[in-house]
Design a protein around this motif. Structure first.
Motif, mmCIF file in Angstrom:
data_model
loop_
_atom_site.group_PDB
_atom_site.id
_atom_site.type_symbol
_atom_site.label_atom_id
_atom_site.label_comp_id
_atom_site.label_asym_id
_atom_site.label_seq_id
_atom_site.Cartn_x
_atom_site.Cartn_y
_atom_site.Cartn_z
ATOM 1 N N ASN A 3 0.446 -1.042 -0.105
ATOM 2 C CA ASN A 3 0.131 0.045 0.079
ATOM 3 C C ASN A 3 0.870 1.460 -0.169
ATOM 4 O OD1 ASN A 3 -2.342 -1.547 0.162
ATOM 5 N ND2 ASN A 3 -2.771 -1.253 2.080
ATOM 6 N N LYS A 4 2.016 1.509 0.605
ATOM 7 C CA LYS A 4 2.886 2.265 0.779
ATOM 8 C C LYS A 4 3.629 2.153 -0.731
ATOM 9 C CE LYS A 4 7.381 4.082 3.754
ATOM 10 N NZ LYS A 4 7.906 3.946 4.073
ATOM 11 N N THR A 5 3.696 1.614 -1.226
ATOM 12 C CA THR A 5 4.190 1.695 -2.599
ATOM 13 C C THR A 5 3.491 2.569 -3.516
ATOM 14 O OG1 THR A 5 6.142 -0.116 -2.668
ATOM 15 C CG2 THR A 5 5.375 0.517 -4.742
ATOM 16 N N TYR A 6 2.138 1.731 -3.585
ATOM 17 C CA TYR A 6 1.376 2.105 -4.394
ATOM 18 C C TYR A 6 0.543 4.030 -4.432
ATOM 19 C CZ TYR A 6 -3.403 2.610 -6.861
ATOM 20 O OH TYR A 6 -4.678 2.932 -7.376
ATOM 21 N N LEU A 7 0.470 4.184 -2.551
ATOM 22 C CA LEU A 7 0.710 5.331 -2.331
ATOM 23 C C LEU A 7 1.175 6.409 -3.499
ATOM 24 C CD1 LEU A 7 -1.780 7.983 -0.514
ATOM 25 C CD2 LEU A 7 0.096 7.101 1.208
ATOM 26 N N LYS A 8 2.766 6.452 -3.294
ATOM 27 C CA LYS A 8 3.071 6.756 -3.784
ATOM 28 C C LYS A 8 3.457 6.927 -5.333
ATOM 29 C CE LYS A 8 7.875 5.619 -0.986
ATOM 30 N NZ LYS A 8 8.947 4.773 -0.456
ATOM 31 N N ALA A 9 2.775 5.677 -5.883
ATOM 32 C CA ALA A 9 2.604 5.877 -6.716
ATOM 33 C C ALA A 9 1.350 6.720 -7.463
ATOM 34 C CB ALA A 9 2.252 4.036 -7.658
ATOM 35 N N SER A 10 0.576 6.374 -6.124
ATOM 36 C CA SER A 10 -0.621 7.286 -6.580
ATOM 37 C C SER A 10 -0.554 9.758 -6.413
ATOM 38 C CB SER A 10 -1.169 7.510 -5.674
ATOM 39 O OG SER A 10 -1.986 6.017 -5.470
ATOM 40 N N LEU A 11 0.891 9.422 -5.534
ATOM 41 C CA LEU A 11 1.192 10.951 -5.683
ATOM 42 C C LEU A 11 1.981 11.553 -6.759
ATOM 43 C CD1 LEU A 11 2.045 11.247 -2.016
ATOM 44 C CD2 LEU A 11 0.335 11.841 -2.772
ATOM 45 N N ARG A 12 2.389 10.216 -7.077
ATOM 46 C CA ARG A 12 3.419 10.804 -8.712
ATOM 47 C C ARG A 12 2.521 10.650 -9.938
ATOM 48 N NH1 ARG A 12 6.556 5.997 -7.513
ATOM 49 N NH2 ARG A 12 8.586 6.057 -6.107
ATOM 50 N N GLU A 13 1.670 10.276 -9.701
ATOM 51 C CA GLU A 13 0.260 10.413 -10.773
ATOM 52 C C GLU A 13 0.479 11.849 -10.489
ATOM 53 O OE1 GLU A 13 -2.184 9.960 -14.108
ATOM 54 O OE2 GLU A 13 -0.897 8.692 -12.979
ATOM 55 N N ILE A 14 0.107 12.650 -9.482
ATOM 56 C CA ILE A 14 0.610 14.019 -9.709
ATOM 57 C C ILE A 14 1.379 14.726 -10.804
ATOM 58 C CG2 ILE A 14 -0.010 16.367 -8.361
ATOM 59 C CD1 ILE A 14 -1.392 13.909 -6.443
ATOM 60 N N ILE A 15 2.528 14.342 -10.516
ATOM 61 C CA ILE A 15 3.539 14.975 -10.620
ATOM 62 C C ILE A 15 3.675 14.416 -12.351
ATOM 63 C CG2 ILE A 15 6.279 15.216 -10.604
ATOM 64 C CD1 ILE A 15 6.009 14.730 -7.154
ATOM 65 N N TYR A 16 3.572 13.771 -12.814
ATOM 66 C CA TYR A 16 3.409 12.780 -13.864
ATOM 67 C C TYR A 16 2.709 13.792 -15.378
ATOM 68 C CZ TYR A 16 6.628 9.430 -12.702
ATOM 69 O OH TYR A 16 7.591 8.297 -11.678
#
Length: 893
Positions: A3-16
């Motif tokens: 879940n922690k990895t997925y949360l980071k990926a979710s936040l990266r979506e904003i940057i990407y």
């Protein structure tokens, strides 16, 4: 860890996808900013004004009587429960040398109401000191100058020293100072002198503050309702005072006249006795003259003395007879003395006070429509953007689902994305909107009002409404698509959606056109109709923004056209001269004939009347009755939907706003109340176009028929050549100096007042236009960005096939250009409807706004939209050049 990895990926979506994220934030920010900001502007402006006048202890009511106010009036006012009462003097002084009219007030430092604001110097401390209105500075007055007031019958001194310049809460307008019955009829500025200077004990005004309206917004419904109740109480309390005051005035006048009358009678008796003695002396002298020789010196001397005594007696008798006649005339005046009238003026009757309230009301009316539509467009685009974003991530959702992620875990990413964008946009929009728009509107109109500024505060309702709407548009959109996608099996989600099949379009059936089109153009037009939902959404977004810009500029055109539509096309006279009761018309008409710039005049009877109807607020209006109905058409043009007609003897003509308010039509009967609340009925023969004020027009013959009263001239309509301000002032001064005229109102002043009133809204309209333009730019960018993101594989394919960068850009640009043109054209139609709807909402009980949208509105709206489209396409061109064809075209695994 998962879940922690997925949360980071979710936040990266904003940057990407920062471009898309920022555009969503900006759209939400703009929608919230305008909606919350404009909704808050009216209440903030009103609250700031209310706070200011309450701080300065502005009286809620002014009681004024034409017969003056005595201790009995003050005591009666003090009997009002919860009322704080103060009294004072006020008078108009006309300085003929400077052609200025000053409204002079008494100053008592013990008084608490209507506290003055010192702008320079200090308030009066000595009897010979005076403070002037801040506006007097423009007339050249300075501190320590001597100011003279030659009013010997009311003031004990003439010369005063200017010790300060002040503002008064009774005058919130920087320019308007009201009307006067002396000089040129307009007050130039006000002044205050210590109360000890006034020689008369009779006061001019009683100021009243009511405790039951403390803390209530002065422009609010609660305040108005409570003040109506307060005034009803005051009117009932003072109901008998006019008759009592009339009796007091008569009694005082008779008492003052009685000693003079007795003195004249006594002196006449003495003259009669002296005449009797003189007659006896004459008789004796005649007897002596009969026996004395002619030319006797003693006889001649006696005869000369008797002749001198006779002359003196005759002179005294003549003077006493004149005095007796004057006393007789005074007695007649006392017997014919009219009952004084009592008026009860509220804050809204103070110069400029209602105009400021009207500004807030119009902003509030516009805020009910324009920001809501703006808000809708912003929410729609946000909804579209979030929907497309989720649809683009089908493969990712399928992968996560195949790896065992729950539906909630998959949704977290989009919840974070949507909530982040919505929260940032709503918070920033609310803060910026509330703290900038009210201040900006105030600053744009601050040169017209004497307020220190506005104090911003947050209104919960519009913020909550904006939050709900944009959470639905962002989070709701994401969840709706997710619910659909998450019901699919991972194997289905991992496969790209099958492209929509191409269809034969209508344009292909027009062979002469289709055969001449290039291959690229054919592809572009097929794509337009192949993806109809994309086209419809783009056209709606562009049309909405274009409509907003048309409506913004159209509002400015329409609001500014009120005077233009009213003065000239309808009102075609240049001034109204109002006469006193039983005037000497010949004196007034002599001045008309002597003024070479006056073209003609029309005798009139003008009266203020009232209409009452259950469920509808009472309406006061002007009843105009011309002496000659045929000539009336040269002074006022009656029109029904632009078609002219004449005043008839068969009924009355009412203005269109009254017809709307009271649901009246031709043939209806209308009950009318005059000043004495006497009623009479009129039949409506026609409804006339009108934009300012409410009027009832009757012919002289029809008036006499329905009222069974004589027609009495109490005013004149004047037509003139172009008059300068000084010429208007001179004419007004001459007419007032006849003592037959109470006021001269020039149409030029009404036009200027109307223009200034509408100018107050210019600022708010330009805010709409600028924000609408900004929204249009972001919408175009967002829609183009979505279009490109969805078609990366398609664009990569045609690049691989050998299309140049310029051709690839043209491929997208053609579609965008069609969207833009269609959006602009639909936007024009929608803009007209929107403008009309806003004007209907903004119209008031005495103002009807015409729908006027000039070509500039269409040119600016269309031009800006096309310009924004070009700018977006230039930015898109550079993005298309950087597309990685290998990544875009690699097969699904």
């Amino acid at each position: 860890m998962k879940n922690k990895t997925y949360l980071k990926a979710s936040l990266r979506e904003i940057i990407y996808s920062k471009g898309r994220f920022i555009s969503i934030v900006l759209i939400i920010l703009l929608g919230t900013l305008l909606y919350v900001g404009i909704k808050a502007t009216g209440p903030i402006l009103n609250h700031s004004a209310s706070q200011f006048v309450d701080q300065q202890e502005l009286s809620n009511l002014q009681i004024i009587s034409t017969g003056g106010l005595t201790k009995a009036d003050e005591k009666l006012a003090e009997d009002i429960s919860g009322a704080e009462v103060e009294s004072g003097h006020q008078l108009f002084y006309a300085d003929s040398d400077k052609n200025q009219v000053v409204k002079l007030y008494s100053y008592d430092q013990r008084n608490q109401q209507n506290q003055l604001i010192v702008k320079s110097g200090h308030l009066p401390k000595k009897a010979d000191e005076i403070v002037l209105d801040e506006k007097a500075r423009k007339e050249g007055y300075r501190l320590n100058q001597t100011y003279k007031i030659d009013q010997p019958d009311q003031l004990k001194r003439k010369s005063f020293k200017i010790v300060g310049f002040v503002q008064s809460p009774m005058y919130i307008s920087t320019e308007e100072r009201g009307l006067s019955n002396v000089g040129n009829g307009n007050v130039d500025f006000f002044a205050y002198v210590p109360e000890s200077n006034f020689s008369n004990e009779i006061k001019s005004v009683i100021y009243v503050r009511f405790s039951n309206v403390d803390g209530k917004e002065t422009y609010g419904k609660a305040y108005e309702k409570k003040m109506e109740q307060n005034i009803d109480k005051v009117e009932k309390l003072f109901a008998d005072r006019p008759q009592e005051r009339a009796a007091e005035i008569k009694d005082t006048a008779e008492k003052e006249l009685l000693p003079r009358k007795a003195e004249v009678t006594e002196n006449l008796a003495k003259v009669d006795a002296g005449q009797k003695e003189l007659d006896q002396a004459k008789a004796q002298l005649e007897q002596q003259a009969a026996v004395m020789p002619a030319g006797n010196p003693q006889l001649q001397q006696a005869q000369a003395e008797l002749a001198a005594q006779q002359k003196e007696l005759s002179s005294n008798r003549e003077k006493l007879m004149d005095a007796q006649q004057k006393i007789s005339d005074s007695e007649k005046e006392i017997s014919e003395l009219k009952t004084p009238s009592y008026s009860y003026d509220q804050r809204s009757d103070n110069p400029g006070f209602q105009e400021y309230g009207d500004l807030s009301d119009r902003i509030a009316a516009i805020a009910n429509v324009f920001p809501v539509f703006f808000f809708f467009i912003a929410a729609l685009i946000t909804f579209t953007t979030m929907t497309r974003m989720v649809e683009e991530n089908r493969r990712e959702i399928g992968t996560l689902k195949a790896l065992g992620y729950s539906r909630f875990e998959i949704s977290i990413k989009y919840i974070i994305y949507a909530l982040s964008a919505a929260t940032i946009g709503i918070v920033l929009g609310s803060v910026i909107g509330v703290n900038t728009l009210p201040r900006l509107v105030f600053e744009l109109s601050s040169d017209r009002y004497n307020f220190p500024g506005v104090k911003a505060f947050y209104l919960s309702r519009p913020i909550i409404q904006a939050t709900i709407a944009f959470l639905f548009a962002s989070l709701g959109a994401a969840m709706l698509v997710l619910m659909r996608e998450l019901h699919e099996k991972p194997s289905v989600l991992l496969q790209p959606k099958a492209p929509k099949p191409g269809k034969r379009i209508f344009l292909e059936r027009i062979t002469p056109i289709w055969s001449r089109m290039s291959f690229n153009s054919k592809v572009s037009y097929r794509n337009l109709f192949r993806y109809k939902s994309r086209m419809i959404m783009a056209v709606i977004g562009i049309a909405g923004c274009s409509a907003l810009m048309v409506a913004g500029v159209g509002l400015k055109d329409s609001l500014g056209s009120v005077g233009e539509k009213q003065f000239g096309p309808i009102i075609d006279y240049d001034a109204i001269v109002t006469l006193k009761d039983q005037p000497d018309k010949a004196t007034v008409e002599t001045i008309f004939s002597e003024n070479k710039k006056l073209v003609s005049e029309l005798p009139m009877m003008n009266q203020t009347i009232e209409l009452k109807q259950k469920g509808q607020a009472n309406q006061k209006l002007t009843m105009m009755v011309p002496e000659n109905r045929q000539k009336f058409k040269d002074y006022l043009h009656l029109k029904n939907q632009g078609e002219p007609f004449n005043l008839s003897n068969e009924g009355a003509v009412i203005t269109q706003k009254l017809a709307e308010l009271f649901d009246l039509k031709k043939g209806d009967r209308l009950k009318v109340y005059d000043d004495d609340q006497q009623t009479f009925e009129v039949k409506i023969s026609a409804i006339t176009d009108n934009y300012l004020g409410n009027f009832l027009y009757l012919s002289k013959e029809y008036y006499q028929q329905v009222r069974r009263k004589d027609f009495i001239v109490n005013s004149y309509l004047l037509k003139s050549k172009k008059l300068t301000d000084s010429e208007e002032n001179e004419l007004s001064r001459k007419l007032l100096s006849t003592d037959q005229v109470t006021n001269t109102s020039f149409v030029s002043t009404q036009i200027e007042t109307q223009e200034n009133s509408m100018d107050n809204l210019d600022g708010i309209v330009w805010i709409f236009v600028v924000l609408s333009g900004l929204l249009a730019f972001i919408v175009l960018y967002n829609l183009t960005n979505i279009n490109v993101s969805e078609r990366v594989r398609e664009l990569s394919t045609i690049k691989v096939l050998g299309f140049y960068d310029r051709e690839v850009t043209s491929y997208i640009f053609r579609e965008n250009f069609v969207f833009t043109i269609l959006g602009i054209l639909f936007g024009y139609g929608l803009g007209i409807v929107l403008t009309k709807f806003i004007l209907d909402q903004a119209s008031m009980e005495t103002i009807t706004f015409p729908l006027v949208i000039r070509s500039g509105a269409y040119l600016s709206s269309g031009g800006l939209t096309i310009l924004f489209s070009v700018i977006v396409m230039v930015a898109t061109h550079f993005r298309l050049r950087r597309i990685n064809m290998i990544d875009a075209l690699k097969s699904n695994e």
